[in-house]
Scaffold this motif. Structure first.
Motif, PDB file in Angstrom:
ATOM      1  N   GLN B  73      -0.882   7.826  10.478  1.00  0.00           N
ATOM      2  CA  GLN B  73      -0.108   7.643   9.236  1.00  0.00           C
ATOM      3  C   GLN B  73       0.755   8.882   9.020  1.00  0.00           C
ATOM      4  O   GLN B  73       0.284   9.985   9.205  1.00  0.00           O
ATOM      5  N   ASP B  74       1.997   8.689   8.647  1.00  0.00           N
ATOM      6  CA  ASP B  74       2.851   9.825   8.351  1.00  0.00           C
ATOM      7  C   ASP B  74       2.295  10.601   7.168  1.00  0.00           C
ATOM      8  O   ASP B  74       1.757  10.019   6.234  1.00  0.00           O
ATOM      9  N   ASP B  76       3.465  12.110   4.531  1.00  0.00           N
ATOM     10  CA  ASP B  76       3.929  11.791   3.184  1.00  0.00           C
ATOM     11  C   ASP B  76       3.087  10.733   2.506  1.00  0.00           C
ATOM     12  O   ASP B  76       2.865  10.764   1.307  1.00  0.00           O
ATOM     13  N   GLY B  77       2.631   9.766   3.276  1.00  0.00           N
ATOM     14  CA  GLY B  77       1.957   8.621   2.666  1.00  0.00           C
ATOM     15  C   GLY B  77       0.481   8.599   2.953  1.00  0.00           C
ATOM     16  O   GLY B  77      -0.180   7.582   2.776  1.00  0.00           O
ATOM     17  N   ILE B  79      -2.246  10.061   1.620  1.00  0.00           N
ATOM     18  CA  ILE B  79      -3.194   9.811   0.523  1.00  0.00           C
ATOM     19  C   ILE B  79      -2.971   8.426  -0.090  1.00  0.00           C
ATOM     20  O   ILE B  79      -3.933   7.695  -0.306  1.00  0.00           O
ATOM     21  N   PRO B  80      -1.717   8.043  -0.387  1.00  0.00           N
ATOM     22  CA  PRO B  80      -1.533   6.687  -0.921  1.00  0.00           C
ATOM     23  C   PRO B  80      -2.148   5.618  -0.026  1.00  0.00           C
ATOM     24  O   PRO B  80      -2.719   4.660  -0.518  1.00  0.00           O
ATOM     25  N   ALA B  84      -4.912   2.906  -0.940  1.00  0.00           N
ATOM     26  CA  ALA B  84      -4.602   1.489  -0.791  1.00  0.00           C
ATOM     27  C   ALA B  84      -5.466   0.835   0.271  1.00  0.00           C
ATOM     28  O   ALA B  84      -5.205  -0.285   0.686  1.00  0.00           O
ATOM     29  N   ASN B  85      -6.524   1.545   0.712  1.00  0.00           N
ATOM     30  CA  ASN B  85      -7.537   0.948   1.579  1.00  0.00           C
ATOM     31  C   ASN B  85      -7.081   0.682   3.008  1.00  0.00           C
ATOM     32  O   ASN B  85      -7.590  -0.211   3.674  1.00  0.00           O
ATOM     33  N   LYS B  86      -6.121   1.505   3.457  1.00  0.00           N
ATOM     34  CA  LYS B  86      -5.710   1.335   4.850  1.00  0.00           C
ATOM     35  C   LYS B  86      -6.737   1.938   5.803  1.00  0.00           C
ATOM     36  O   LYS B  86      -6.807   1.561   6.963  1.00  0.00           O
ATOM     37  N   ASP B  88     -10.645   4.658   5.571  1.00  0.00           N
ATOM     38  CA  ASP B  88     -11.696   5.071   4.646  1.00  0.00           C
ATOM     39  C   ASP B  88     -11.785   6.571   4.451  1.00  0.00           C
ATOM     40  O   ASP B  88     -12.370   7.028   3.470  1.00  0.00           O
ATOM     41  N   THR B 103      -6.909  12.830  -7.463  1.00  0.00           N
ATOM     42  CA  THR B 103      -6.782  11.451  -6.984  1.00  0.00           C
ATOM     43  C   THR B 103      -7.790  11.081  -5.906  1.00  0.00           C
ATOM     44  O   THR B 103      -8.112   9.911  -5.748  1.00  0.00           O
TER      45      THR B 103
END
Lengths: 231, 258, 238
Positions: B73-74, B76-77, B79-80, B84-86, B88, B103
């Motif tokens: 995952q890049d 920037d994203g 933590i989101p 968003a459950n991508k 764990d 958060t």
């Protein structure tokens, strides 16, 4: 509803970003327009070599993604720093803002050249012939007879091109420019609040809609002589 | 009508299947990482994930006796995507900071290395105080603690942010940046093991500032996954105790990173 | 010179196979987007030419939004927001279920939504150009509305809308490059990786531009053949 704390933290920066976006687009469109004039002339030329070179240019810039063009110039310039320094041009390419305006100008020049070319060709041949019959020189014909009519045809595509440039400018955020998109991504990375993307959307929509309506008014005014008297 | 009843049946099956899941029994854990942060997590030339973070993650999974899969995952994203459950857990050299704790939750640290400024050898910069660097162009990776530090402490300088550390390094090498602030170990790797890195060297002392850089790097988890956090913490302590941690540490670094 | 050629080779040291894989992903994404974009665009167009004011309004609003937003922003909103939205919706029903919006799907959605917005304009214009007369003639001959649509109007629609849709395809090919920014291994992302590893940005970005150019040119040739095929039986356009 609206997260006011978030708004007060990032709102002013987003407006700064707006200024950056509009500056980039404004400069690129104007420089592109200046560049597109000789380009159009070349495209309309009967000389196959001249026409071919211009056609190659427009095909290249219209047929490839703006994002890749941006990377090419931004990182490519960095790679050739030595060469640029030796001709005294590195100071220009060192700045990301300059690189972006440079890339966008080249890109929009290609589109504007094609728009102008299409518009000029759409003016009926009869105009050229009539002017020629009246003994008017080609230069004066172009300036005073053809271009004003071409301009009206080109108006709508020009408006579209400006809108496309505004949308394309979001790419600048990928090479360190803090335009609207850049500030939005920064705000999201710090706050994880999705709302910032909604504001960015509202901001862009506001700009684009305003432009569209201004353009409609402009078009109506400039073509009022072509509509029936009491329309 | 047929369509509606079919949809209802399908929905019922989904609910039933999911409902029987009950409390999470962690037999499979998906781990999110960046893959652009050598030597901690990176893709090698065969497109396989390698690095200190990756090895630690695999060791922890072995210790916890769970099956782990990695998701890239890049940054920037990152933590989101967790929220968003991508995946764990995030094992990607993420610093434990108060801001992030708002958060997500963190396990105990699994390493701690300071931040470091680097600059070009011929650049002539020797002082890294905010006053000395006023007006200079500084770079960092966006969404990192280093970026926040620069933005807050170096207000007189021109701060540029990059999607990845590689791109920041590239711009330092070609002169667009006067200095970069990043993790000392990541920079050590670039300075000493790459062709480009030869241009530059460390400047100033390593920076350990708990407010900005936290207590070290930890594993980020969703706040509701307290049981997973416990499992990871136990596993971290275990691999340190049984020497697995030291083996992995030594594989990558000639110094202790804990 | 040899060095540069070797950079593009297909072996373990060359990046040729990575770029090829990226190109294939780009093509797959663009091709997958088209059917969704066309179908959605068609229905939005129907809304726009409908006699019901509220449908017109919905259609116009959709078009205004998706033509006005930068594609990059739409992509991020779908990618980040879509995941959050989907997660919230699914958790209402099944709290432990894990669902994810992967980059390909996010890219597909975003590009389709934008494609549909522009396509709807093309279709609406084409429907108006075909004219009510065709529908009335169909009615007069006792044909059901759907039959009139499929047998009479659609073929004419394709001919009229093809140039505009063709342009949209060319734009779509270029817009796919944006998905490199949401971690999808398309051509641009593979190029970025190659640049990161070899430090030869100018060379690789130039090669990538040429690849996109080749895709564009092949598409243009294909499209003009399509236009000829669908323009059969019609005189030269005035």
């Amino acid at each position: 509803m609206i997260d006011l704390e978030l708004l007060s933290r990032y709102g002013p920066r987003m407006l700064d970003g707006l200024v950056v976006t509009l500056t980039i687009v404004g400069l690129a469109i104007i420089i592109g327009a200046v560049l597109s004039a000789p380009l159009t002339a070349m495209r309309l030329s009967a000389n196959p070599i001249v026409n071919g070179i211009a056609y190659g240019y427009t095909t290249f810039f219209r047929g490839t993604p703006l994002l890749v063009q941006t990377f090419l110039i931004y990182y490519g310039a960095g790679q050739f720093r030595g060469a640029f320094e030796s001709v005294g041009l590195w100071w220009f390419f060192r700045d990301a803002f300059n690189c972006i305006v440079f890339t966008f100008s080249l890109n929009t020049a290609a589109y504007q050249a094609e728009i102008l070319r299409g518009a000029i060709r759409s003016v009926a041949r009869g105009q050229w012939e009539a002017a020629s019959a009246l003994g008017v020189s080609r230069a004066v014909t172009t300036w005073k007879v053809i271009l004003p009519q071409a301009f009206i045809v080109a108006l709508r595509p020009y408006g579209n091109e400006i809108i496309l440039m505004i949308k394309g400018s979001a790419i600048a955020s990928v090479v360190t420019i803090f335009d609207v998109m850049g500030v939005t991504r920064l705000a999201y990375a710090r706050s994880f609040n999705f709302e910032v993307y909604i504001w960015a959307a509202v901001l862009y929509l506001a700009i684009v809609e305003t432009l569209r309506r201004v353009w409609d008014v402009l078009e109506r005014r400039l073509t009022r002589h072509l509509r029936p008297a009491n329309a | 009508m047929k369509i509606v009843s079919r949809l209802a049946a399908a929905a019922a099956i989904v609910i039933a299947a999911a409902g029987t899941a009950g409390a999470k029994d962690w037999t499979e854990v998906r781990i999110g990482t960046e893959g652009a942060y050598a030597p901690f997590n990176y893709f090698d030339s065969n497109n396989q994930l390698q690095g200190f973070d990756v090895d630690i993650a695999k060791a922890l999974c072995d210790e916890m006796k769970v099956k782990c899969t990695f998701v890239a995952q890049d940054w920037d994203g990152i933590i989101p995507a967790l929220l968003a459950n991508k995946y764990d857990a995030i094992i990607a050299s993420m610093s434990i900071t108060e801001e992030r704790k708002k958060t997500v939750d963190f396990t105990n640290k699994y390493y701690n290395t300071p931040a470091q400024f680097i600059t070009a050898k011929e650049g002539g910069i020797t002082d890294t105080s905010p006053a000395a660097l006023a007006g200079k162009t500084l770079g960092a990776q966006s969404a990192t603690t280093h970026a926040t530090y620069l933005e807050d402490m170096y207000k007189e300088s021109d701060v540029k942010l990059y999607p990845s550390q590689d791109e920041a390094n590239l711009d330092l090498a070609n002169g667009r940046l006067d200095a970069i602030l990043a993790d000392s170990v990541v920079l050590y790797d670039w300075l000493n093991k790459t062709e480009d890195g030869k241009c530059c060297h460390n400047v100033g002392e390593p920076i350990r500032n708990v407010k900005y850089f936290g207590e070290g790097a930890g594993i980020a988890l969703r706040k509701e996954d307290q049981d997973l956090k416990e499992k990871f913490n136990t596993a971290i302590a275990a691999i340190i105790a049984n020497g697995t941690y030291k083996k992995i540490n030594d594989k990558y670094f000639p110094f202790d990173v804990y | 010179m040899d060095y540069f050629i070797s950079l593009l080779s297909f072996g373990p040291d060359g990046w040729g196979d990575q770029l090829a894989a990226g190109t294939w992903m780009t093509i797959r994404l663009a091709v997958a987007t088209v059917p969704f974009g066309l179908v959605l665009g068609f229905f939005i167009a129907l809304a726009k030419v409908s006699e019901r004011r509220w449908l017109n309004f919905l259609g116009e609003t959709y078009t205004t939004v998706f033509r006005g937003l930068p594609e990059l922003l739409t992509l991020f909103i779908i990618y980040y927001g879509g995941q959050i939205l989907l997660q919230r919706v699914v958790s209402l029903v099944a709290p432990d279920a894990q669902v994810e919006v992967n980059s390909f799907v996010a890219g597909l959605c975003a590009l389709s939504l934008v494609f549909a917005a522009y396509a709807s304009e093309a279709f609406a214009g084409a429907i108006r150009a075909v004219g009510k007369g065709q529908f009335e003639a169909g009615d007069a001959l006792g044909m059901r509305r759907t039959t009139t649509w499929f047998v009479v109007v659609l073929p004419q629609l394709i001919r009229l809308a093809l140039p505009a849709i063709g342009n949209l395809w060319l734009v779509l090919l270029k817009d796919t490059s944006l998905v490199s920014l949401i971690a999808l291994n398309d051509l641009l992302r593979m190029t970025n990786i190659a640049v990161g590893a070899t430090k030869q940005p100018f060379f690789f970005y130039f090669v990538t531009l040429l690849i996109y150019l080749v895709l564009s040119i092949i598409s243009s040739i294909g499209l003009s053949k399509l236009e000829t095929r669908f323009g059969r039986g019609y005189g030269a356009a005035r």
